[in-house]
Scaffold this motif. Structure first.
Motif, mmCIF file in Angstrom:
data_model
loop_
_atom_site.group_PDB
_atom_site.id
_atom_site.type_symbol
_atom_site.label_atom_id
_atom_site.label_comp_id
_atom_site.label_asym_id
_atom_site.label_seq_id
_atom_site.Cartn_x
_atom_site.Cartn_y
_atom_site.Cartn_z
ATOM 1 N N HIS A 1 14.919 16.131 -8.070
ATOM 2 C CA HIS A 1 13.856 16.654 -7.215
ATOM 3 C C HIS A 1 13.676 18.145 -7.496
ATOM 4 O O HIS A 1 14.629 18.863 -7.799
ATOM 5 N N SER A 2 12.437 18.617 -7.380
ATOM 6 C CA SER A 2 12.144 20.012 -7.738
ATOM 7 C C SER A 2 12.969 21.006 -6.935
ATOM 8 O O SER A 2 13.317 22.091 -7.425
ATOM 9 N N GLU A 3 13.308 20.644 -5.688
ATOM 10 C CA GLU A 3 14.113 21.555 -4.873
ATOM 11 C C GLU A 3 15.535 21.645 -5.401
ATOM 12 O O GLU A 3 16.194 22.693 -5.270
ATOM 13 N N ARG A 4 16.035 20.582 -6.013
ATOM 14 C CA ARG A 4 17.345 20.632 -6.670
ATOM 15 C C ARG A 4 17.253 21.444 -7.962
ATOM 16 O O ARG A 4 18.168 22.196 -8.305
ATOM 17 N N ARG A 5 16.147 21.307 -8.667
ATOM 18 C CA ARG A 5 15.992 22.021 -9.933
ATOM 19 C C ARG A 5 15.757 23.518 -9.710
ATOM 20 O O ARG A 5 16.413 24.360 -10.334
ATOM 21 N N HIS A 6 14.804 23.854 -8.826
ATOM 22 C CA HIS A 6 14.333 25.233 -8.735
ATOM 23 C C HIS A 6 14.976 26.049 -7.623
ATOM 24 O O HIS A 6 14.897 27.274 -7.642
ATOM 25 N N VAL A 7 15.597 25.385 -6.656
ATOM 26 C CA VAL A 7 16.312 26.113 -5.601
ATOM 27 C C VAL A 7 17.811 26.109 -5.889
ATOM 28 O O VAL A 7 18.467 27.154 -5.858
ATOM 29 N N ILE A 8 18.353 24.939 -6.189
ATOM 30 C CA ILE A 8 19.792 24.814 -6.462
ATOM 31 C C ILE A 8 20.114 25.200 -7.906
ATOM 32 O O ILE A 8 21.212 25.665 -8.191
ATOM 33 N N GLY A 9 19.174 25.023 -8.805
ATOM 34 C CA GLY A 9 19.371 25.445 -10.182
ATOM 35 C C GLY A 9 19.897 24.373 -11.125
ATOM 36 O O GLY A 9 20.492 24.693 -12.162
ATOM 37 N N GLU A 10 19.678 23.107 -10.813
ATOM 38 C CA GLU A 10 20.155 22.041 -11.697
ATOM 39 C C GLU A 10 19.318 21.996 -12.976
ATOM 40 O O GLU A 10 18.084 22.061 -12.936
ATOM 41 N N SER A 11 19.993 21.863 -14.103
ATOM 42 C CA SER A 11 19.310 21.794 -15.391
ATOM 43 C C SER A 11 18.876 20.367 -15.691
ATOM 44 O O SER A 11 19.354 19.402 -15.075
#
Length: 346
Positions: A186-196
Motif C-alpha cells: 500500500h502507498s502508505e507503507r511505501r511512502h510513509v513507512i519507507g518500504e522498498s
C-alpha cells in the motif's frame, strides 16, 4: 485417379466397376474406394459443422475460442477471439468481482462492533468476494463476530516467520487466528513507512507461501503522473512482485493512484481503465496470457457509493479497494453491489 471426377470425390467408384465389368475388382480397388468414402465424409463434416462454439466465459474474463479439429486429419483451424466489449455471463470461481475494505488505523471496540453489525445485516449480491481489513488489534474481534460471507484481511505482514521483530506480525500468526488475506505494498507503507519494492515483493511471497491471499498494491504519485511516468512506476512495482512470486492464483492486484487516496480526487473511469488495461497487458507479456486473464485488477482511490457503479462498468476494473467509505456499513454494501453495474454493462 479412379474414383475422382473433376474436383468431386466418387465414393462408389469400386461398386461402379463391379456392375460394369461383372468382374470383382481387386481388393486394393475396394479398399481405395472405401478410403475415398471416409475422406469425403471427413472433409464434409469439417466444413459443414461450426468450427468452434461461441466465446466462453469464466467469471469476469473472456476465454479464447477453442480451436476445432478434425479427428480424421488432426487439422486445427484457429479462430481469432471476437472483438468488442468483454461480456460477463457468470460470476463464479476466480473471476468474481472483488471488493476489499481497508479500515486503516481507525476504529474502537464499540465502533467496530457497530460496523460489523451493519455488515452482517447488509444485503450483498452473491457475485462478489468481500474482504475487510481491520487494524491488527481488532482482528480477533472481527473474525469472531463477522459473518462468514465476508473474509478478513490483515493490512500488512512481516517478511518472514516471527521472532525478534518488535511491532511486526507474521503471516503464520495471521493464519493461526483465521485471517485469509493480506494487503501488501500500500502507498502508505511505501511512502510513509519507507518500504522498498524489493521488500514488498519478499513480504508478499512469504505471505502467499503460508496460504494467505494477496492484495498487491501498485500506484503512482501525482508528480509521477504529471511527468508521464505512470506505467513506468507501476510496471517497476509489478516486477518486484513477479521477481518473488511463482503462483499468481491467489493474487489480486489493486491499482491505487496515490494522488487519489483520501483526497476526494478520483481517477476518471477512463484514466483508471487505461492503467488497468496496461497492467493486464504487462501480465500477459511478462507472466502469461492465462495469468493476465484470470487475475483480478481492482481500483482504489476515493471510491464511494456514488462513483463505484460508473467505475465498475470499465472492462478491466474487476472491483475495488475501499478506504474511508468502508467504515460506513451501508455505503460499503452499495459499493459491493456495484457488481450489478458490471453485469449490466456487458
Amino acid at each position: 485417379m479412379p474414383g475422382i471426377v473433376g474436383n468431386h470425390l466418387a465414393p462408389r467408384a469400386g461398386l461402379g466397376l463391379l456392375k460394369k465389368n461383372k468382374t470383382p475388382p481387386p481388393p486394393t480397388s475396394i479398399a481405395m474406394a472405401m478410403a475415398v468414402c471416409r475422406l469425403r465424409s471427413a472433409i464434409a463434416a469439417s466444413f459443414s459443422a461450426p468450427l468452434a462454439s461461441a466465446p466462453a466465459f469464466s467469471g469476469l474474463r473472456r476465454l479464447p475460442l477453442a480451436p476445432a479439429s478434425s479427428p480424421a486429419f488432426g487439422v486445427v483451424f484457429s479462430l481469432s477471439e471476437g472483438k468488442g466489449h468483454r461480456g460477463v455471463v457468470t460470476m463464479t470461481g476466480a473471476g468474481k468481482f472483488f471488493v476489499g475494505g481497508n479500515w486503516k488505523c481507525n476504529g474502537t471496540t464499540e465502533s467496530i462492533k457497530k460496523l460489523v453489525e451493519d455488515l452482517n445485516s447488509a444485503q450483498i449480491e452473491d457475485d462478489v468476494d468481500v474482504v475487510v481489513a481491520p487494524p491488527f488489534l481488532y482482528i480477533s474481534q472481527v473474525v469472531g463476530s463477522l459473518t462468514d460471507r465476508i473474509e478478513v484481511s490483515a493490512q500488512n505482514s512481516w517478511v518472514g516467520k516471527g521472532g525478534a521483530f518488535t511491532g511486526e506480525i507474521s503471516a503464520d500468526q495471521l493464519v493461526d487466528v483465521g485471517v485469509k488475506w493480506v494487503i501488501q505494498g500500500h502507498s502508505e507503507r511505501r511512502h510513509v513507512i519507507g518500504e522498498s519494492n524489493s521488500t514488498v515483493g519478499k513480504k508478499s511471497a512469504y505471505a502467499l507461501s503460508k496460504g494467505l491471499g494477496l492484495i498487491a498494491c501498485v500506484g503512482e504519485l501525482l508528480e509521477e503522473r504529471e511527468a508521464g511516468r505512470t506505467t513506468d512506476v507501476v510496471f517497476e512495482q509489478l516486477q518486484a512482485y513477479a521477481d518473488e512470486i511463482s503462483d499468481w492464483s491467489k493474487v489480486v492486484i489493486a491499482y491505487e493512484p496515490v494522488w487519489a487516496i483520501g483526497t476526494g480526487k478520483v481517477a476518471s473511469p477512463q484514466q483508471a481503465q487505461e492503467v488497468h488495461s496496461a497492467i493486464r497487458s504487462w501480465l500477459s507479456d511478462k507472466i502469461s496470457p492465462e495469468v493476465s486473464s484470470a487475475t483480478r485488477i481492482i481500483y482504489g482511490g476515493s471510491v464511494n457509493g456514488a462513483n463505484s457503479a460508473e467505475l465498475a462498468k470499465q472492462e478491466d476494473i474487476d472491483g475495488f479497494l475501499v478506504g474511508g467509505a468502508s467504515l460506513k456499513g451501508p455505503e460499503f454494501a452499495t459499493i459491493c453491489n456495484a457488481v450489478t453495474a458490471k453485469k449490466v454493462s456487458a
